[in-house]
Design a protein around this motif. Sequence first.
Motif, PDB file in Angstrom:
ATOM      1  N   CYS A   5       0.841  -1.207   0.000  1.00  0.00           N
ATOM      2  CA  CYS A   5       0.000   0.000   0.000  1.00  0.00           C
ATOM      3  C   CYS A   5       0.877   1.258   0.000  1.00  0.00           C
ATOM      4  CB  CYS A   5      -0.903  -0.007   1.233  1.00  0.00           C
ATOM      5  SG  CYS A   5      -1.746   1.565   1.464  1.00  0.00           S
ATOM      6  N   PRO A   6       0.746   2.118  -1.004  1.00  0.00           N
ATOM      7  CA  PRO A   6       1.592   3.318  -1.062  1.00  0.00           C
ATOM      8  C   PRO A   6       1.445   4.255   0.140  1.00  0.00           C
ATOM      9  CG  PRO A   6       0.540   2.939  -3.178  1.00  0.00           C
ATOM     10  CD  PRO A   6      -0.093   1.990  -2.211  1.00  0.00           C
ATOM     11  N   VAL A   7       0.313   4.188   0.872  1.00  0.00           N
ATOM     12  CA  VAL A   7       0.183   5.074   2.038  1.00  0.00           C
ATOM     13  C   VAL A   7       0.213   4.272   3.347  1.00  0.00           C
ATOM     14  CG1 VAL A   7      -0.989   6.935   0.795  1.00  0.00           C
ATOM     15  CG2 VAL A   7      -2.346   5.153   1.872  1.00  0.00           C
ATOM     16  N   VAL A   9      -1.571   1.769   4.855  1.00  0.00           N
ATOM     17  CA  VAL A   9      -2.743   1.546   5.716  1.00  0.00           C
ATOM     18  C   VAL A   9      -2.472   0.298   6.566  1.00  0.00           C
ATOM     19  CG1 VAL A   9      -5.164   0.791   5.649  1.00  0.00           C
ATOM     20  CG2 VAL A   9      -4.404   2.650   4.171  1.00  0.00           C
ATOM     21  N   ILE A  11      -3.678  -2.580   7.436  1.00  0.00           N
ATOM     22  CA  ILE A  11      -4.784  -3.410   6.928  1.00  0.00           C
ATOM     23  C   ILE A  11      -5.272  -4.447   7.966  1.00  0.00           C
ATOM     24  CG2 ILE A  11      -5.470  -5.001   5.066  1.00  0.00           C
ATOM     25  CD1 ILE A  11      -3.297  -3.357   3.354  1.00  0.00           C
ATOM     26  N   ASN A  34      -4.561   7.256   5.755  1.00  0.00           N
ATOM     27  CA  ASN A  34      -5.208   7.495   4.468  1.00  0.00           C
ATOM     28  C   ASN A  34      -6.431   8.384   4.666  1.00  0.00           C
ATOM     29  OD1 ASN A  34      -6.561   7.395   2.069  1.00  0.00           O
ATOM     30  ND2 ASN A  34      -6.727   5.163   1.956  1.00  0.00           N
ATOM     31  N   CYS A  40     -10.181   5.495  -2.134  1.00  0.00           N
ATOM     32  CA  CYS A  40      -9.185   4.452  -2.407  1.00  0.00           C
ATOM     33  C   CYS A  40      -9.826   3.077  -2.509  1.00  0.00           C
ATOM     34  CB  CYS A  40      -8.125   4.420  -1.314  1.00  0.00           C
ATOM     35  SG  CYS A  40      -7.112   5.875  -1.376  1.00  0.00           S
ATOM     36  N   CYS A  44      -8.421   2.385  -6.173  1.00  0.00           N
ATOM     37  CA  CYS A  44      -7.040   1.860  -6.106  1.00  0.00           C
ATOM     38  C   CYS A  44      -6.914   0.612  -6.971  1.00  0.00           C
ATOM     39  CB  CYS A  44      -6.719   1.414  -4.675  1.00  0.00           C
ATOM     40  SG  CYS A  44      -5.800   2.609  -3.749  1.00  0.00           S
ATOM     41  N   GLN A  46      -5.966  -2.365  -6.518  1.00  0.00           N
ATOM     42  CA  GLN A  46      -5.551  -3.273  -5.430  1.00  0.00           C
ATOM     43  C   GLN A  46      -4.812  -4.498  -5.948  1.00  0.00           C
ATOM     44  OE1 GLN A  46      -9.134  -2.611  -5.486  1.00  0.00           O
ATOM     45  NE2 GLN A  46      -9.194  -0.993  -3.970  1.00  0.00           N
ATOM     46  N   GLN A  49      -1.326  -3.808  -5.895  1.00  0.00           N
ATOM     47  CA  GLN A  49      -0.798  -3.190  -4.661  1.00  0.00           C
ATOM     48  C   GLN A  49      -1.051  -4.103  -3.453  1.00  0.00           C
ATOM     49  OE1 GLN A  49      -0.959   1.408  -6.209  1.00  0.00           O
ATOM     50  NE2 GLN A  49      -2.516   0.768  -4.824  1.00  0.00           N
ATOM     51  N   CYS A  50      -1.926  -3.678  -2.530  1.00  0.00           N
ATOM     52  CA  CYS A  50      -2.116  -4.435  -1.287  1.00  0.00           C
ATOM     53  C   CYS A  50      -2.530  -5.885  -1.533  1.00  0.00           C
ATOM     54  CB  CYS A  50      -3.136  -3.730  -0.400  1.00  0.00           C
ATOM     55  SG  CYS A  50      -4.692  -3.341  -1.234  1.00  0.00           S
ATOM     56  N   ILE A  65      -9.371  -6.474   0.164  1.00  0.00           N
ATOM     57  CA  ILE A  65      -8.992  -5.351   1.037  1.00  0.00           C
ATOM     58  C   ILE A  65      -9.686  -4.054   0.602  1.00  0.00           C
ATOM     59  CG2 ILE A  65      -7.046  -3.970   1.889  1.00  0.00           C
ATOM     60  CD1 ILE A  65      -5.295  -6.534   1.341  1.00  0.00           C
ATOM     61  N   GLY A  66      -9.673  -3.812  -0.705  1.00  0.00           N
ATOM     62  CA  GLY A  66     -10.274  -2.572  -1.217  1.00  0.00           C
ATOM     63  C   GLY A  66     -11.747  -2.488  -0.862  1.00  0.00           C
ATOM     64  N   GLU A  69     -12.235  -1.762   2.741  1.00  0.00           N
ATOM     65  CA  GLU A  69     -11.901  -0.367   3.042  1.00  0.00           C
ATOM     66  C   GLU A  69     -13.069   0.547   2.666  1.00  0.00           C
ATOM     67  OE1 GLU A  69      -7.956   0.700   1.962  1.00  0.00           O
ATOM     68  OE2 GLU A  69      -8.439   2.813   1.785  1.00  0.00           O
ATOM     69  N   ILE A 389      -3.789   6.706  -5.874  1.00  0.00           N
ATOM     70  CA  ILE A 389      -3.073   6.381  -4.639  1.00  0.00           C
ATOM     71  C   ILE A 389      -1.588   6.774  -4.735  1.00  0.00           C
ATOM     72  CG2 ILE A 389      -2.655   3.953  -5.247  1.00  0.00           C
ATOM     73  CD1 ILE A 389      -3.541   5.185  -1.747  1.00  0.00           C
TER      74      ILE A 389
HETATM   75 FE1  SF4 Z   1      -3.755   0.926   0.381  1.00  0.00          FE
HETATM   76 FE2  SF4 Z   1      -5.079  -1.128  -0.711  1.00  0.00          FE
HETATM   77 FE3  SF4 Z   1      -6.390   0.768   0.660  1.00  0.00          FE
HETATM   78 FE4  SF4 Z   1      -5.343   1.335  -1.721  1.00  0.00          FE
HETATM   79  S1  SF4 Z   1      -7.010  -0.137  -1.294  1.00  0.00           S
HETATM   80  S2  SF4 Z   1      -5.212   2.604   0.146  1.00  0.00           S
HETATM   81  S3  SF4 Z   1      -3.478   0.105  -1.708  1.00  0.00           S
HETATM   82  S4  SF4 Z   1      -4.893  -0.650   1.491  1.00  0.00           S
END
Ligand code: SF4
Length: 415
Positions: A5-7, A9, A11, A34, A40, A44, A46, A49-50, A65-66, A69, A389
């Motif tokens: 994850c670029p920021v 989080v 998770i 975030n 996101c 994002c 995902q 990324q995550c 995960i997305g 979130e 992101i």
């Molecule tokens: Fe980070 Fe994944 Fe959330 Fe995007 S969706 S902010 S990459 S945890």
Amino acid sequence: CVQGCPVKVDIPKFISHIVKGKFDKAAKSIKNTNNLPGVCGRVCPQESQCEKLCILNRKSEPVSIGRLERFAADHEETVYAPLIKRNKKKVAVIGAGPSGLTAAADLAIMGYQVTVYEALQEAGGVLKYGIPEFRLPNKIVDKEIEYIKKLGVEIKTNQVVGRIISIDELQEKYDAIFVSSGAGLPHFMKIPGENLPSVYSANEFLTRINLMKAYEFPRHDTPVKRAIKTVVVGGGNVAMDAARCAKRLGSEVTIVYRRSFEEMPARKEEIKHAQEEGIHFLLLTSPIRILGDSKVEGIECIQMRLGDEDTSGRRQPVPIENSEFVIACDQVIIAIGSSPNPLALKETAVDHNPAGYLFVNENLMTSKEGVFAGGDIIGGTTGHGATVIQAMGDGKTAAKAIDTYLKQRKLEEFK
Ligand code: SF4
């Protein structure tokens, strides 16, 4: 997953709150790193990324995960914003897109007095004018902007920096500046017929629909063509968004792309959604001319084959001789990329490359002391920006760098 994850989080932590039914706590925990979780969770990539790093990937599918979130953000009942003690330092942020909003929120949490200058009539940048309502509802963006305002950030809209005030003038009023004005200058193909009416840049087409609500013309002032057959040129997410908007306005839509599906820069998910909506794809095809006298009547294309790899590692499309053909259409939307609008930097000497992308050091400071930059405006030189992101990641890096810079400056002043 956190490493992806670029920021960054946390998770596992926010998911454990969701498991216990504590949705407000889950949202609060995400917001530690975030500031735009509802955004996101929806936009994002995902899968790269995550979720790419989720260990369940080895056996089956990753944890969503997305979507979790997004769920936590949407179910937050009370929008929590901490009370913050302000210091006397002032920071100006140019552009209220994902990068600028993130930097502004982080700086406000650190105690700085932050003012955001936004050129358009609403804050949100590409989240508002670029990404369509069906992918990212405006009310979600507004809710997250409300949170940023609650942190104490002042957002001034209809403020075109470079026209009403220059960066040099802003420097007289503020201790540091973060430039995050994006890449709003669309590219064209420079082929005959491109100046005909009903040839739009994707940028203009999407702005008319998403920001100006042209689909409700005449209830809203801005119109948009109700085409019968549309050709969208390009293979990125913006091309998919433009194609799906045109389809929802009642047009038959064909996406023309000069390489194959494999090289297409759009997310697999976006391509799939476009296909599910009935968008046609014409691959290994490149436009050479738009036909028509006073209006678009068709587009002449040539077939391509893939040759050797270019510097980007993708195979170069090469035209096949005598393979020209015409697609009948009454609207063409060009979605082949964009570069920074030079307006914000008018009358300000900041080093940039010929395409207008700013040069920055590892702390995202430009060649002008105290002026930092991030997001799409530095994208062309460093690989930054590109996704929402990544732009937000730049905003976080810049906020930390501005904080360090202002503290060091204070120390030097003290000496
Ligand atoms: Fe980070 Fe994944 Fe959330 Fe995007 S969706 S902010 S990459 S945890």
